[in-house]
Design an enzyme around this catalytic site. Structure first.
Site, PDB file in Angstrom:
ATOM      1  N   TYR A  59       0.843  -1.203   0.000  1.00 10.69           N
ATOM      2  CA  TYR A  59       0.000   0.000   0.000  1.00 10.69           C
ATOM      3  C   TYR A  59       0.883   1.260   0.000  1.00 10.69           C
ATOM      4  CZ  TYR A  59      -4.693  -1.993   0.951  1.00 10.69           C
ATOM      5  OH  TYR A  59      -5.903  -2.626   0.872  1.00 10.69           O
TER       6      TYR A  59
ATOM      7  N   GLU B  35      -7.523  -4.696   8.925  1.00 10.85           N
ATOM      8  CA  GLU B  35      -6.194  -4.472   9.507  1.00 10.85           C
ATOM      9  C   GLU B  35      -6.322  -3.927  10.923  1.00 10.85           C
ATOM     10  OE1 GLU B  35      -3.712  -1.818   7.234  1.00 10.85           O
ATOM     11  OE2 GLU B  35      -1.954  -2.227   8.454  1.00 10.85           O
TER      12      GLU B  35
ATOM     13  N   SER C  89      -1.654   5.942  11.513  1.00 14.19           N
ATOM     14  CA  SER C  89      -0.990   6.511  12.695  1.00 14.19           C
ATOM     15  C   SER C  89      -2.029   6.966  13.732  1.00 14.19           C
ATOM     16  CB  SER C  89      -0.130   7.705  12.286  1.00 14.19           C
ATOM     17  OG  SER C  89      -0.967   8.805  11.985  1.00 14.19           O
ATOM     18  N   ASN C  90      -1.571   7.118  14.979  1.00 15.81           N
ATOM     19  CA  ASN C  90      -2.507   7.515  16.045  1.00 15.81           C
ATOM     20  C   ASN C  90      -3.107   8.891  15.806  1.00 15.81           C
ATOM     21  OD1 ASN C  90      -1.935   5.059  17.129  1.00 15.81           O
ATOM     22  ND2 ASN C  90      -1.393   5.805  19.158  1.00 15.81           N
TER      23      ASN C  90
HETATM   24  C1  LIG Z   1       7.038  -0.875  11.095  1.00 10.90           C
HETATM   25  C2  LIG Z   1       6.093  -0.483  10.002  1.00 10.90           C
HETATM   26  C3  LIG Z   1       5.544  -1.460   9.203  1.00 10.90           C
HETATM   27  C4  LIG Z   1       4.711  -1.107   8.144  1.00 10.90           C
HETATM   28  N1  LIG Z   1       4.247  -2.093   7.305  1.00 10.90           N
HETATM   29  C5  LIG Z   1       3.565  -1.754   6.197  1.00 10.90           C
HETATM   30  C6  LIG Z   1       3.227  -2.749   5.217  1.00 10.90           C
HETATM   31  O1  LIG Z   1       3.494  -3.940   5.375  1.00 10.90           O
HETATM   32  N2  LIG Z   1       2.615  -2.339   4.088  1.00 10.90           N
HETATM   33  C7  LIG Z   1       2.277  -1.032   3.865  1.00 10.90           C
HETATM   34  O2  LIG Z   1       1.706  -0.743   2.817  1.00 10.90           O
HETATM   35  N3  LIG Z   1       2.583  -0.067   4.769  1.00 10.90           N
HETATM   36  C8  LIG Z   1       3.234  -0.409   5.920  1.00 10.90           C
HETATM   37  N4  LIG Z   1       3.583   0.569   6.836  1.00 10.90           N
HETATM   38  C9  LIG Z   1       3.313   1.965   6.512  1.00 10.90           C
HETATM   39  C10 LIG Z   1       2.305   2.648   7.426  1.00 10.90           C
HETATM   40  O3  LIG Z   1       1.004   2.303   7.082  1.00 10.90           O
HETATM   41  C11 LIG Z   1       2.575   4.161   7.290  1.00 10.90           C
HETATM   42  O4  LIG Z   1       3.845   4.405   7.886  1.00 10.90           O
HETATM   43  C12 LIG Z   1       1.529   5.004   7.970  1.00 10.90           C
HETATM   44  O5  LIG Z   1       0.312   4.920   7.286  1.00 10.90           O
HETATM   45  C13 LIG Z   1       1.972   6.494   8.043  1.00 10.90           C
HETATM   46  O6  LIG Z   1       2.355   6.957   6.798  1.00 10.90           O
HETATM   47  P1  LIG Z   1       3.774   7.674   6.545  1.00 10.90           P
HETATM   48  O7  LIG Z   1       4.829   6.812   7.182  1.00 10.90           O
HETATM   49  O8  LIG Z   1       3.895   7.965   5.100  1.00 10.90           O
HETATM   50  O9  LIG Z   1       3.721   9.008   7.388  1.00 10.90           O
HETATM   51  P2  LIG Z   1       3.015  10.363   6.959  1.00 10.90           P
HETATM   52  O10 LIG Z   1       1.662  10.066   6.405  1.00 10.90           O
HETATM   53  O11 LIG Z   1       3.951  11.142   6.111  1.00 10.90           O
HETATM   54  O12 LIG Z   1       2.838  11.073   8.352  1.00 10.90           O
HETATM   55  C14 LIG Z   1       3.928  11.696   9.038  1.00 10.90           C
HETATM   56  C15 LIG Z   1       3.402  12.246  10.359  1.00 10.90           C
HETATM   57  O13 LIG Z   1       2.382  13.216  10.117  1.00 10.90           O
HETATM   58  C16 LIG Z   1       1.178  12.849  10.763  1.00 10.90           C
HETATM   59  N5  LIG Z   1       0.033  13.192   9.908  1.00 10.90           N
HETATM   60  C17 LIG Z   1      -0.109  12.919   8.585  1.00 10.90           C
HETATM   61  N6  LIG Z   1      -1.287  13.370   8.134  1.00 10.90           N
HETATM   62  C18 LIG Z   1      -1.931  13.920   9.198  1.00 10.90           C
HETATM   63  C19 LIG Z   1      -3.202  14.541   9.385  1.00 10.90           C
HETATM   64  N7  LIG Z   1      -4.063  14.678   8.375  1.00 10.90           N
HETATM   65  N8  LIG Z   1      -3.517  14.980  10.628  1.00 10.90           N
HETATM   66  C20 LIG Z   1      -2.662  14.853  11.669  1.00 10.90           C
HETATM   67  N9  LIG Z   1      -1.432  14.269  11.552  1.00 10.90           N
HETATM   68  C21 LIG Z   1      -1.081  13.810  10.344  1.00 10.90           C
HETATM   69  C22 LIG Z   1       1.267  11.339  10.956  1.00 10.90           C
HETATM   70  O14 LIG Z   1       0.485  10.905  12.045  1.00 10.90           O
HETATM   71  C23 LIG Z   1       2.756  11.157  11.231  1.00 10.90           C
HETATM   72  O15 LIG Z   1       3.033  11.422  12.579  1.00 10.90           O
HETATM   73  C24 LIG Z   1       4.384   0.242   7.919  1.00 10.90           C
HETATM   74  C25 LIG Z   1       4.919   1.229   8.765  1.00 10.90           C
HETATM   75  C26 LIG Z   1       5.763   0.883   9.788  1.00 10.90           C
HETATM   76  C27 LIG Z   1       6.340   1.966  10.658  1.00 10.90           C
END
Ligand SMILES: Cc1cc2nc3c(=O)[nH]c(=O)nc-3n(C[C@H](O)[C@H](O)[C@H](O)COP(=O)(O)OP(=O)(O)OC[C@H]3O[C@@H](n4cnc5c(N)ncnc54)[C@H](O)[C@@H]3O)c2cc1C
Length: 394
Positions: free
Chosen positions: A128, A244, A379-380
């Site tokens: 994803y 999920e 994320s939370n």
């Molecule tokens: C250990 C691990 C395993 C994972 N495994 C998978 C997997 O197997 N497959 C897969 O597809 N994905 C996987 N993920 C990805 C995970 O779903 C994403 O990391 C998550 O959705 C956050 O996206 P991002 O990392 O791009 O952070 P971003 O979306 O860039 O966010 C960065 C920060 O900004 C905050 N933020 C963003 N938008 C908002 C908003 N609108 N309001 C308030 N705060 C906001 C977020 O909470 C975060 O603190 C994994 C992630 C981790 C850390």
């Protein structure tokens, strides 16, 4: 609302406990307990043991080889598994893709792929997230362009958990660029041994390898691997994310961790007394335990509602936030209990000090690794947005 288990549910709980205590290999449980595992083989072997028992697809319908467990039986199974230090079931094939195939897949996809998930021939991973598309998933850019009876896929996925063990990946890909971003996404199944796929590991903060980047360069994927209709992938993506987020609270893990910390705090001494008698530590412990008790009751309340056919809406977001914050607090308490032994690279000299309890070597790794749980699965902060929206629009 009834928050206690029925006689049938208690009997099931006893059956699960007895089975796990007999069938879970001791060396696997030991690796889960001390944080050094589970390894890939541990997860694979535990799946096989559960599959022989018929419990691997517990929530799957009987028609597909499952047991038709409802939310309460699933909760009981997962809590007993965590308490016994069993490896968590790897969700990507069993709990994410399988429900998608059952709802949106063709009969051919169901009959070919579902048995391979159960018997372990296929290990699926989830494609994803992309650089620049995590919380804002609809902005994903990996493209799939039609070329006869194939798609040509180009792009990159990231954070792909256990991709190094997988032979297949389910991906969200962009099949249309005009209109709303959500309207141009499709759900595609890709064999990882197809030419043009490259997997690169990402090292996590504690030094472990469990996530990867996946690059696609002119990867030819049969159109038959499309699930559902072209450009209808967003509906499927949302359906999958709902699966999920179930049991992401992980109450069993927290109950187990709390018991370990209490045992530790009875062993470790500060100023000549067991740490558990230190008022500040005891207050922190009590605060976390009270939060955990409140979450367990909230969890049971939601399970009871779901079992009665009620819609949960934004409520699982509450459990995700609370569950992960509590697990991180428990990591923090363990670190405080261990003191200097919780350093990421504890000195060997510590082993000679009377204050150092055994099995501390993975504490720092657990602490740092569990930073992830408030990020993945949405994320939370995003969960808080969902909750706020759900509550304010009631
Ligand atoms: C250990 C691990 C395993 C994972 N495994 C998978 C997997 O197997 N497959 C897969 O597809 N994905 C996987 N993920 C990805 C995970 O779903 C994403 O990391 C998550 O959705 C956050 O996206 P991002 O990392 O791009 O952070 P971003 O979306 O860039 O966010 C960065 C920060 O900004 C905050 N933020 C963003 N938008 C908002 C908003 N609108 N309001 C308030 N705060 C906001 C977020 O909470 C975060 O603190 C994994 C992630 C981790 C850390």
């Amino acid at each position: 609302m009834d928050l206690s288990f029925s006689p049938q549910e208690l009997a099931f709980q006893a059956e699960v406990r007895a089975f796990i205590s007999k069938a879970l290999p001791k060396d696997i449980a030991a690796r889960v307990a001390d944080g050094s595992g589970p390894t890939r083989d541990d997860m694979h072997n535990w799946h096989a043991i559960l599959n022989d028992k018929g419990w691997l697809g517990g929530t799957w319908p009987a028609a597909h080889g499952g047991c038709d467990w409802g939310p309460i039986k699933l909760h009981i199974f997962e809590e007993e598994s965590a308490l016994a230090n069993a490896p968590r079931i790897v969700p990507f094939g069993l709990k994410m893709l399988a429900p998608v195939l059952m709802k949106f897949g063709s009969a051919a996809q169901q009959s070919e792929l579902l048995p391979r998930i159960l018997d372990g021939r296929d290990w699926w991973c989830q494609g994803y997230s992309e650089p620049g598309a995590g919380s804002d998933l609809a902005s994903l850019k990996t493209r799939a362009e039609r070329d006869g009876d194939h798609y040509i896929v180009n792009g990159q996925k990231t954070w792909t958990t256990y991709g190094q063990y997988a032979n297949r990946i389910f991906c969200l890909v962009r099949t249309r660029s005009d209109g709303k971003p959500q309207a141009g996404i499709s759900f595609l199944l890709i064999d990882l041994d197809t030419p043009g796929v490259e997997m690169r590991p990402i090292r996590l903060i504690e030094g472990g390898f469990e996530v990867n980047e996946v690059f696609f360069t002119d990867v030819r994927v049969p159109v038959a691997n499309l699930v559902g209709a072209e450009n209808d992938g967003w509906t499927i993506a949302k359906y999958l994310l709902g699966h999920e987020r179930t049991n992401i609270a992980g109450t069993g893990f927290s109950v187990q961790a709390l018991a370990q910390i209490k045992a530790l705090a009875r062993t470790v001494k500060r100023n000549g007394k067991p740490l558990i008698e230190n008022p500040l530590f005891a207050a922190r412990l009590a605060e976390t335990e009270a939060e955990l008790e409140a979450m367990k009751i909230t969890n049971l309340r939601m399970l009871s509602k779901a079992a009665a056919g009620g819609q949960l809406g934004a409520e699982p977001s509450m459990l995700k936030i609370k569950g992960t914050v509590i697990r991180q607090s428990l990591n923090d308490l363990a670190r405080r209990a261990l003191g200097p032994a919780a350093a990421p690279f504890p000195s060997e000299d510590l082993d000679n000090l009377a204050i150092t309890p055994p099995n501390h070597s993975h504490n720092a790794a657990d602490y740092f690794n569990n930073r992830k749980i408030s990020i993945y699965g949405g994320s939370n902060e995003i969960q808080r947005n969902i909750l706020a929206k759900g509550m304010m629009t009631r």
